[in-house]
Design an enzyme around this catalytic site. Structure first.
Site, PDB file in Angstrom:
ATOM      1  NE  ARG A 282      -3.594   3.013 -11.401  1.00  0.00           N
ATOM      2  CZ  ARG A 282      -2.648   1.602 -11.639  1.00  0.00           C
ATOM      3  NH1 ARG A 282      -1.953   2.746 -12.602  1.00  0.00           N
ATOM      4  NH2 ARG A 282      -3.217   0.468 -11.327  1.00  0.00           N
TER       5      ARG A 282
ATOM      6  CB  THR B 254      -9.222   7.558 -16.597  1.00  0.00           C
ATOM      7  OG1 THR B 254      -9.316   7.581 -14.810  1.00  0.00           O
ATOM      8  CG2 THR B 254     -10.154   8.297 -16.691  1.00  0.00           C
TER       9      THR B 254
ATOM     10  CG  ASP C  56       1.202  -1.229  -0.231  1.00  0.00           C
ATOM     11  OD1 ASP C  56       0.351  -1.067  -0.850  1.00  0.00           O
ATOM     12  OD2 ASP C  56       1.255  -0.650   1.119  1.00  0.00           O
TER      13      ASP C  56
ATOM     14  CG  ASP D  46      -0.903  -2.703   2.436  1.00  0.00           C
ATOM     15  OD1 ASP D  46      -1.696  -2.364   3.010  1.00  0.00           O
ATOM     16  OD2 ASP D  46      -0.306  -3.576   1.837  1.00  0.00           O
TER      17      ASP D  46
HETATM   18  N1  URA Z   1       3.989   2.417  -3.088  1.00  0.00           N
HETATM   19  C1  URA Z   1       4.736   1.852  -2.638  1.00  0.00           C
HETATM   20  O1  URA Z   1       4.176   1.670  -1.512  1.00  0.00           O
HETATM   21  N2  URA Z   1       5.149   0.624  -3.003  1.00  0.00           N
HETATM   22  C2  URA Z   1       5.739   0.738  -4.638  1.00  0.00           C
HETATM   23  O2  URA Z   1       6.982  -0.046  -3.984  1.00  0.00           O
HETATM   24  C3  URA Z   1       5.609   1.673  -5.145  1.00  0.00           C
HETATM   25  C4  URA Z   1       4.264   2.506  -4.715  1.00  0.00           C
END
Ligand code: URA
Length: 210
Positions: free
Chosen positions: A105, A109, A201, A204
């Site tokens: 990202r 922008t 995430d 992760d």
């Molecule tokens: N990407 C992720 O890994 N977790 C989220 O909650 C949103 C996007």
């Protein structure tokens, strides 16, 4: 596949998803659960693959046996979390070709920018299944599908683990022709674009980077 959103509410899927959501679930278990759920979701997303019949001989007699019609398939992983879903699908469909789309990202922008794109050459002949566990804002998913369409793909399906209503809306607006299969639709997004209640995430958690 005509339905644009399928939620796979099978008890095994829902149980495994709850285990994945728990914050104490170790990385290796998280990865294994993702692989298992992905296979159950893949079963659903491939439910209507075209079939044909071919003559075979059982030990008893000859028969016309049902087999896949040989429709070519491509799996496309949205980096990096999509990679956690690849092996599960490949175990079921070992002949599928595999592609990768990397997007980040742009902080100025806020738009997704491509940093990696490597897909099979003949996408227009293939059913393309895009895998990404988290359909959150839908921006990167919609951008990835844009890129795949520009590369010739005309028959695309999107496979995820969790979806937010915002991401579904974004995908439906941008790509109404792309059916979405998911294990659950959660409440929404927080200010940083994370799914609530979600599972954190996904990258992760599967790669142990945090
Ligand atoms: N990407 C992720 O890994 N977790 C989220 O909650 C949103 C996007």
């Amino acid at each position: 596949m005509s339905k644009t959103l399928t939620v796979v509410d099978h008890p095994l899927v829902q149980h495994k998803l709850s285990l994945m959501r728990e914050k104490g679930t170790p990385t290796a278990v998280f990865r294994q659960l993702l692989r298992e759920i992905t296979q159950l979701l893949a079963y659903e997303i491939t439910r209507d693959l075209p079939m044909t019949r071919k003559p075979i001989e059982t030990p008893m007699e000859e028969m016309e046996a049902p087999v896949l019609a040989g429709k070519k398939l491509a799996l496309v992983s949205i980096l990096r979390a999509g990679n956690g879903m690849l092996d599960g699908v490949l175990e079921l469909i070992p002949l599928a070709r595999v592609g990768f789309v990397g997007l980040y990202r742009d902080e100025a922008t806020l738009k997704p920018v491509q940093y990696y794109f490597k897909v099979p050459e003949d996408l227009s002949d293939r059913l393309v299944i895009v895998v990404d566990p988290m359909l959150a804002t839908g921006n990167s998913s919609a951008a990835a599908v844009d890129l795949l369409k520009k590369a010739g793909a005309g028959n695309i399906r999107f496979l995820c683990l969790l979806a937010a209503p915002e991401g579904i809306k974004r995908m439906h607006e941008a790509h109404p022709d792309v059916p979405i299969v998911t294990a659950a639709v959660d409440r929404g997004l927080n200010a940083k674009g994370y799914i609530l209640p979600g599972l954190g995430d996904a990258g992760d958690r599967m790669f142990g980077t945090k």
